[in-house]
Motif scaffolding. Structure first.
Motif, mmCIF file in Angstrom:
data_model
loop_
_atom_site.group_PDB
_atom_site.id
_atom_site.type_symbol
_atom_site.label_atom_id
_atom_site.label_comp_id
_atom_site.label_asym_id
_atom_site.label_seq_id
_atom_site.Cartn_x
_atom_site.Cartn_y
_atom_site.Cartn_z
ATOM 1 N N ILE A 1 3.202 18.747 2.945
ATOM 2 C CA ILE A 1 2.825 17.927 4.133
ATOM 3 C C ILE A 1 3.633 16.696 3.903
ATOM 4 N N PRO A 2 4.674 16.488 4.471
ATOM 5 C CA PRO A 2 5.671 15.532 4.305
ATOM 6 C C PRO A 2 4.740 14.076 4.905
ATOM 7 N N LYS A 3 4.139 14.108 5.928
ATOM 8 C CA LYS A 3 3.557 13.076 6.490
ATOM 9 C C LYS A 3 2.673 12.547 5.646
ATOM 10 N N PHE A 4 2.130 13.159 4.521
ATOM 11 C CA PHE A 4 1.022 12.545 3.695
ATOM 12 C C PHE A 4 1.740 11.630 2.679
ATOM 13 N N GLY A 5 3.254 11.520 2.690
ATOM 14 C CA GLY A 5 4.004 10.510 1.982
ATOM 15 C C GLY A 5 3.813 9.236 2.587
ATOM 16 N N ARG A 6 3.218 8.828 3.584
ATOM 17 C CA ARG A 6 3.407 7.556 4.293
ATOM 18 C C ARG A 6 2.363 7.846 5.630
ATOM 19 N N LEU A 7 1.245 7.697 5.471
ATOM 20 C CA LEU A 7 0.371 7.605 6.718
ATOM 21 C C LEU A 7 0.377 6.227 7.457
ATOM 22 N N LYS A 8 0.390 5.334 6.910
ATOM 23 C CA LYS A 8 0.356 3.962 7.268
ATOM 24 C C LYS A 8 -1.003 4.132 8.147
ATOM 25 N N TYR A 9 -0.965 3.669 9.329
ATOM 26 C CA TYR A 9 -2.253 3.414 9.824
ATOM 27 C C TYR A 9 -2.838 4.725 10.915
ATOM 28 N N GLU A 10 -2.290 5.894 10.277
ATOM 29 C CA GLU A 10 -3.083 7.158 11.052
ATOM 30 C C GLU A 10 -4.169 7.466 10.608
ATOM 31 N N LYS B 1 1.295 3.062 -1.565
ATOM 32 C CA LYS B 1 2.276 3.221 -2.448
ATOM 33 C C LYS B 1 2.278 4.468 -3.294
ATOM 34 N N ILE B 2 3.622 4.614 -3.759
ATOM 35 C CA ILE B 2 4.058 5.662 -4.679
ATOM 36 C C ILE B 2 3.709 5.298 -6.131
ATOM 37 N N CYS B 3 2.791 5.915 -6.880
ATOM 38 C CA CYS B 3 2.217 5.568 -7.979
ATOM 39 C C CYS B 3 1.736 6.683 -8.811
ATOM 40 N N ILE B 4 1.586 6.443 -10.276
ATOM 41 C CA ILE B 4 0.920 7.579 -10.994
ATOM 42 C C ILE B 4 -0.376 7.155 -10.836
ATOM 43 N N HIS B 5 -1.320 8.460 -10.831
ATOM 44 C CA HIS B 5 -2.667 8.665 -10.492
ATOM 45 C C HIS B 5 -3.416 9.719 -11.367
ATOM 46 N N THR B 6 -4.784 9.100 -11.737
ATOM 47 C CA THR B 6 -5.585 10.217 -12.395
ATOM 48 C C THR B 6 -6.763 10.531 -11.800
ATOM 49 N N ASP B 7 -7.235 11.860 -11.548
ATOM 50 C CA ASP B 7 -8.048 12.117 -10.921
ATOM 51 C C ASP B 7 -8.881 13.338 -11.543
ATOM 52 N N GLN B 8 -9.783 13.189 -12.241
ATOM 53 C CA GLN B 8 -10.578 13.994 -13.060
ATOM 54 C C GLN B 8 -11.296 15.389 -12.551
ATOM 55 N N GLU B 9 -11.748 15.036 -11.038
ATOM 56 C CA GLU B 9 -12.373 16.028 -10.321
ATOM 57 C C GLU B 9 -11.285 17.218 -9.760
ATOM 58 N N HIS C 1 -6.118 16.398 -12.174
ATOM 59 C CA HIS C 1 -4.809 15.409 -12.202
ATOM 60 C C HIS C 1 -4.918 14.340 -13.258
ATOM 61 N N ASN C 2 -3.608 14.361 -14.169
ATOM 62 C CA ASN C 2 -3.655 13.478 -15.288
ATOM 63 C C ASN C 2 -2.290 12.678 -15.131
ATOM 64 N N ASN C 3 -2.192 11.575 -14.756
ATOM 65 C CA ASN C 3 -1.144 10.774 -14.723
ATOM 66 C C ASN C 3 -0.048 11.738 -13.640
ATOM 67 N N VAL C 4 -0.476 11.843 -12.574
ATOM 68 C CA VAL C 4 0.212 12.484 -11.367
ATOM 69 C C VAL C 4 0.925 11.589 -10.727
ATOM 70 N N GLU C 5 2.389 11.793 -10.070
ATOM 71 C CA GLU C 5 2.842 10.855 -8.836
ATOM 72 C C GLU C 5 2.498 11.435 -7.752
ATOM 73 N N GLY C 6 2.375 10.204 -6.878
ATOM 74 C CA GLY C 6 2.083 10.744 -5.630
ATOM 75 C C GLY C 6 1.833 9.440 -4.625
ATOM 76 N N ASN C 7 1.276 9.524 -3.372
ATOM 77 C CA ASN C 7 1.140 8.487 -2.626
ATOM 78 C C ASN C 7 -0.405 7.965 -2.442
ATOM 79 N N LEU C 8 -0.710 6.798 -3.075
ATOM 80 C CA LEU C 8 -2.067 6.401 -3.143
ATOM 81 C C LEU C 8 -2.357 5.352 -1.679
ATOM 82 N N ARG C 9 -3.166 5.624 -0.891
ATOM 83 C CA ARG C 9 -3.586 4.769 0.312
ATOM 84 C C ARG C 9 -4.806 4.223 0.151
ATOM 85 N N LYS C 10 -5.074 3.049 0.487
ATOM 86 C CA LYS C 10 -6.417 2.409 0.483
ATOM 87 C C LYS C 10 -6.546 1.877 1.882
#
Length: 158
Positions: free
Chosen positions: A96-105, A52-60, A63-72
């Motif tokens: 890399i537009p493909k990283f906006g929706r990797l699905k099962y790849e 999903k597209i969401c807001i995410h934080t990654d200290q390493e 990134h603080n409250n950055v929008e993008g694609n989170l995949r689990k």
């Protein structure tokens, strides 16, 4: 239920003492994880838990409250073997537009076939699932100067 982080991320170095010392080769792996798992388990499938597209934080990667694609996902054989989570900011997705929706790849299909991807740092942390602890690694990659991270939690201990 996905694993939950139990400790803070710690920058990894080969001489660092870790809770699961036999897992060092998995932490230090610089090739496709899917390929190595297929050697060990024969057949591996990818189960998409959420993307999903969401807001995410990654200290390493600062990134603080950055929008993008989170995949689990889970990589599995007869059971879940690895839990993986990746986050690609909109800045990465523009390159890399493909990283906006990797699905099962599998992500490794891209990371290890293009020399423009550079692994910068590796971190480790302990995760828990149920009553067991497992080792997680977070790899920070750069693509044309833009950083992103990939987390993999090894749901086995050697």
């Amino acid at each position: 239920m996905t694993p939950k982080i139990k400790t803070n991320w710690q920058l990894y170095s080969p001489n660092l003492e870790i809770k699961f010392p036999k897992m060092k080769t998995w932490v230090e792996e610089n090739e496709s994880l899917m390929h190595r798992l297929e050697k060990r388990y024969a057949e591996i499938s990818l189960e998409l838990i959420e993307e999903k597209i969401c807001i995410h934080t990654d200290q390493e990667i600062n990134h603080n409250n950055v929008e993008g694609n989170l995949r689990k996902i889970y990589l599995k054989s007869h059971e879940n073997i690895v839990f993986a989570e990746s986050f690609f900011s909109n800045q990465v997705i523009k390159k890399i537009p493909k990283f906006g929706r990797l699905k099962y790849e599998p992500l490794g299909k891209f990371l290890f076939s293009n020399s423009n991807f550079q692994k910068k740092e590796t971190y480790i942390a302990i995760y828990e699932q149920g009553y067991e602890d497992f080792l997680g690694r977070k790899c920070v990659y750069a693509y044309e100067g833009v950083l992103f991270s990939v987390i993999e939690v090894f749901l086995f201990n050697e």
